[in-house]
Design a protein around this motif. Structure first.
Motif, PDB file in Angstrom:
ATOM      1  N   ARG A  78       0.825  -1.199   0.000  1.00 14.54           N
ATOM      2  CA  ARG A  78       0.000   0.000   0.000  1.00 14.54           C
ATOM      3  C   ARG A  78       0.865   1.257   0.000  1.00 14.54           C
ATOM      4  N   THR A  79       1.911   1.272   0.824  1.00 17.25           N
ATOM      5  CA  THR A  79       2.798   2.426   0.900  1.00 17.25           C
ATOM      6  C   THR A  79       3.499   2.664  -0.430  1.00 17.25           C
ATOM      7  N   GLY A  80       3.987   1.597  -1.050  1.00 22.97           N
ATOM      8  CA  GLY A  80       4.650   1.739  -2.346  1.00 22.97           C
ATOM      9  C   GLY A  80       3.717   2.279  -3.411  1.00 22.97           C
ATOM     10  N   ALA A  81       2.487   1.779  -3.422  1.00 20.84           N
ATOM     11  CA  ALA A  81       1.528   2.245  -4.432  1.00 20.84           C
ATOM     12  C   ALA A  81       1.144   3.702  -4.189  1.00 20.84           C
ATOM     13  N   VAL A  82       0.916   4.074  -2.926  1.00 17.84           N
ATOM     14  CA  VAL A  82       0.525   5.452  -2.617  1.00 17.84           C
ATOM     15  C   VAL A  82       1.671   6.420  -2.914  1.00 17.84           C
ATOM     16  N   MET A  83       2.891   6.034  -2.543  1.00 19.24           N
ATOM     17  CA  MET A  83       4.036   6.917  -2.811  1.00 19.24           C
ATOM     18  C   MET A  83       4.256   7.078  -4.315  1.00 19.24           C
ATOM     19  N   SER A  84       4.148   5.999  -5.057  1.00 17.69           N
ATOM     20  CA  SER A  84       4.320   6.070  -6.504  1.00 17.69           C
ATOM     21  C   SER A  84       3.236   6.943  -7.132  1.00 17.69           C
ATOM     22  N   GLY A  85       2.000   6.728  -6.719  1.00 15.22           N
ATOM     23  CA  GLY A  85       0.907   7.545  -7.238  1.00 15.22           C
ATOM     24  C   GLY A  85       1.074   9.007  -6.880  1.00 15.22           C
ATOM     25  N   GLY A  86       1.530   9.271  -5.654  1.00 16.34           N
ATOM     26  CA  GLY A  86       1.761  10.653  -5.241  1.00 16.34           C
ATOM     27  C   GLY A  86       2.843  11.322  -6.065  1.00 16.34           C
ATOM     28  N   MET A  87       3.895  10.579  -6.360  1.00 14.20           N
ATOM     29  CA  MET A  87       4.973  11.141  -7.178  1.00 14.20           C
ATOM     30  C   MET A  87       4.476  11.451  -8.599  1.00 14.20           C
ATOM     31  N   PHE A  88       3.658  10.568  -9.137  1.00 10.84           N
ATOM     32  CA  PHE A  88       3.139  10.789 -10.483  1.00 10.84           C
ATOM     33  C   PHE A  88       2.185  11.980 -10.512  1.00 10.84           C
ATOM     34  N   VAL A  89       1.310  12.087  -9.510  1.00 11.36           N
ATOM     35  CA  VAL A  89       0.386  13.221  -9.439  1.00 11.36           C
ATOM     36  C   VAL A  89       1.166  14.525  -9.263  1.00 11.36           C
ATOM     37  N   ALA A  90       2.233  14.489  -8.463  1.00 14.17           N
ATOM     38  CA  ALA A  90       3.061  15.688  -8.293  1.00 14.17           C
ATOM     39  C   ALA A  90       3.703  16.089  -9.609  1.00 14.17           C
ATOM     40  N   SER A  91       4.121  15.099 -10.406  1.00 17.74           N
ATOM     41  CA  SER A  91       4.710  15.441 -11.705  1.00 17.74           C
ATOM     42  C   SER A  91       3.666  16.050 -12.632  1.00 17.74           C
ATOM     43  N   LEU A  92       2.417  15.594 -12.532  1.00 13.31           N
ATOM     44  CA  LEU A  92       1.341  16.187 -13.334  1.00 13.31           C
ATOM     45  C   LEU A  92       1.049  17.615 -12.878  1.00 13.31           C
ATOM     46  N   ALA A  93       1.121  17.845 -11.565  1.00 13.16           N
ATOM     47  CA  ALA A  93       0.893  19.188 -11.055  1.00 13.16           C
ATOM     48  C   ALA A  93       1.990  20.141 -11.526  1.00 13.16           C
ATOM     49  N   LEU A  94       3.223  19.641 -11.635  1.00 11.85           N
ATOM     50  CA  LEU A  94       4.323  20.480 -12.109  1.00 11.85           C
ATOM     51  C   LEU A  94       4.169  20.839 -13.584  1.00 11.85           C
ATOM     52  N   GLU A  95       3.371  20.081 -14.309  1.00 18.68           N
ATOM     53  CA  GLU A  95       3.108  20.392 -15.720  1.00 18.68           C
ATOM     54  C   GLU A  95       2.395  21.734 -15.866  1.00 18.68           C
ATOM     55  N   LEU A  96       1.691  22.145 -14.810  1.00 19.49           N
ATOM     56  CA  LEU A  96       0.943  23.402 -14.877  1.00 19.49           C
ATOM     57  C   LEU A  96       1.840  24.629 -14.740  1.00 19.49           C
ATOM     58  N   LEU A  97       3.056  24.416 -14.214  1.00 22.85           N
ATOM     59  CA  LEU A  97       3.985  25.537 -14.048  1.00 22.85           C
ATOM     60  C   LEU A  97       4.583  25.929 -15.398  1.00 22.85           C
ATOM     61  N   PRO A  98       5.077  27.171 -15.502  1.00 19.90           N
ATOM     62  CA  PRO A  98       5.735  27.555 -16.756  1.00 19.90           C
ATOM     63  C   PRO A  98       6.975  26.693 -16.990  1.00 19.90           C
ATOM     64  N   ARG A  99       7.201  26.394 -18.267  1.00 24.92           N
ATOM     65  CA  ARG A  99       8.326  25.515 -18.615  1.00 24.92           C
ATOM     66  C   ARG A  99       9.653  26.199 -18.302  1.00 24.92           C
ATOM     67  N   ASP A 100      10.407  25.516 -17.469  1.00 27.10           N
ATOM     68  CA  ASP A 100      11.728  25.974 -17.064  1.00 27.10           C
ATOM     69  C   ASP A 100      12.596  24.719 -17.016  1.00 27.10           C
ATOM     70  N   GLU A 101      13.863  24.861 -17.099  1.00 25.17           N
ATOM     71  CA  GLU A 101      14.761  23.695 -17.056  1.00 25.17           C
ATOM     72  C   GLU A 101      14.624  22.939 -15.733  1.00 25.17           C
ATOM     73  N   SER A 102      14.543  23.663 -14.620  1.00 30.82           N
ATOM     74  CA  SER A 102      14.433  22.996 -13.314  1.00 30.82           C
ATOM     75  C   SER A 102      13.093  22.278 -13.169  1.00 30.82           C
ATOM     76  N   VAL A 103      12.022  22.861 -13.708  1.00 34.86           N
ATOM     77  CA  VAL A 103      10.709  22.204 -13.667  1.00 34.86           C
ATOM     78  C   VAL A 103      10.734  20.940 -14.513  1.00 34.86           C
ATOM     79  N   HIS A 104      11.349  21.026 -15.682  1.00 29.35           N
ATOM     80  CA  HIS A 104      11.441  19.864 -16.563  1.00 29.35           C
ATOM     81  C   HIS A 104      12.235  18.738 -15.896  1.00 29.35           C
ATOM     82  N   VAL A 105      13.332  19.085 -15.224  1.00 31.06           N
ATOM     83  CA  VAL A 105      14.141  18.084 -14.521  1.00 31.06           C
ATOM     84  C   VAL A 105      13.346  17.469 -13.381  1.00 31.06           C
ATOM     85  N   ALA A 106      12.601  18.290 -12.630  1.00 35.11           N
ATOM     86  CA  ALA A 106      11.797  17.780 -11.511  1.00 35.11           C
ATOM     87  C   ALA A 106      10.712  16.825 -12.001  1.00 35.11           C
TER      88      ALA A 106
END
Length: 162
Positions: A78-106
């Protein structure tokens, strides 16, 4: 005493314990049972408990350990699935930020981390299950789990050299 039946004592509420030895109870001959029950039961019925006897203390300890091991495995998955899902959702949230090299790396790091977590979680579950089976004395299944882990390590090692 019309309609009153003697009470039956039960040693423990709930279903009978699995893998416990059953007790044989002698029943009277069929002709001893009347068509309708009289006001009281025949004398042949005793105050025998209706459930099977409790498991031995050692068996109860092992059952508790098995239950705890299964809960640990479930928590880890459960912890592995929740952490993985959280990381993926966080990456989707970062898509909303303006494109910058640091955002792309994150975004890239979060998505690679999420995929890695999804791959590592079942391997960790296999290692934990093999360990728990070894503690229970299930050597055959422990050896199988160790063999699968060794094959996975060999495949990963061969993949890195390719």
């Amino acid at each position: 005493m019309h309609g009153v039946h003697p009470t039956v004592t039960v040693t423990e509420a709930g279903p009978p314990v699995r893998n416990a030895q059953a007790q044989a109870v002698a029943l009277p001959a069929p002709e001893a049972f009347p068509e309708t029950f009289p006001e009281t039961f025949p004398e042949t019925f005793s105050d025998e408990p209706l459930t099977q006897p409790d498991a031995q203390p050692r068996a109860r300890r092992w059952a508790a350990r098995v239950g705890k091991g299964e809960r640990w495995i479930a928590r880890m998955l459960r912890t592995g699935a929740v952490m993985s899902g959280g990381m993926f959702v966080a990456s989707l949230a970062l898509e909303l930020l303006p494109r910058d090299e640091s955002v792309h790396v994150a975004i890239d790091l979060l998505r690679k981390g999420a995929a890695s977590m999804l791959l590592v979680t079942p391997v960790a579950r296999l290692a934990m299950a093999g360990t728990l089976l070894g503690l229970r004395g299930e050597w055959r299944y422990t050896a199988i789990a160790a063999g699968v882990l060794a094959l996975l390590a060999l495949a990963v090692g061969a993949g890195f050299q390719a």
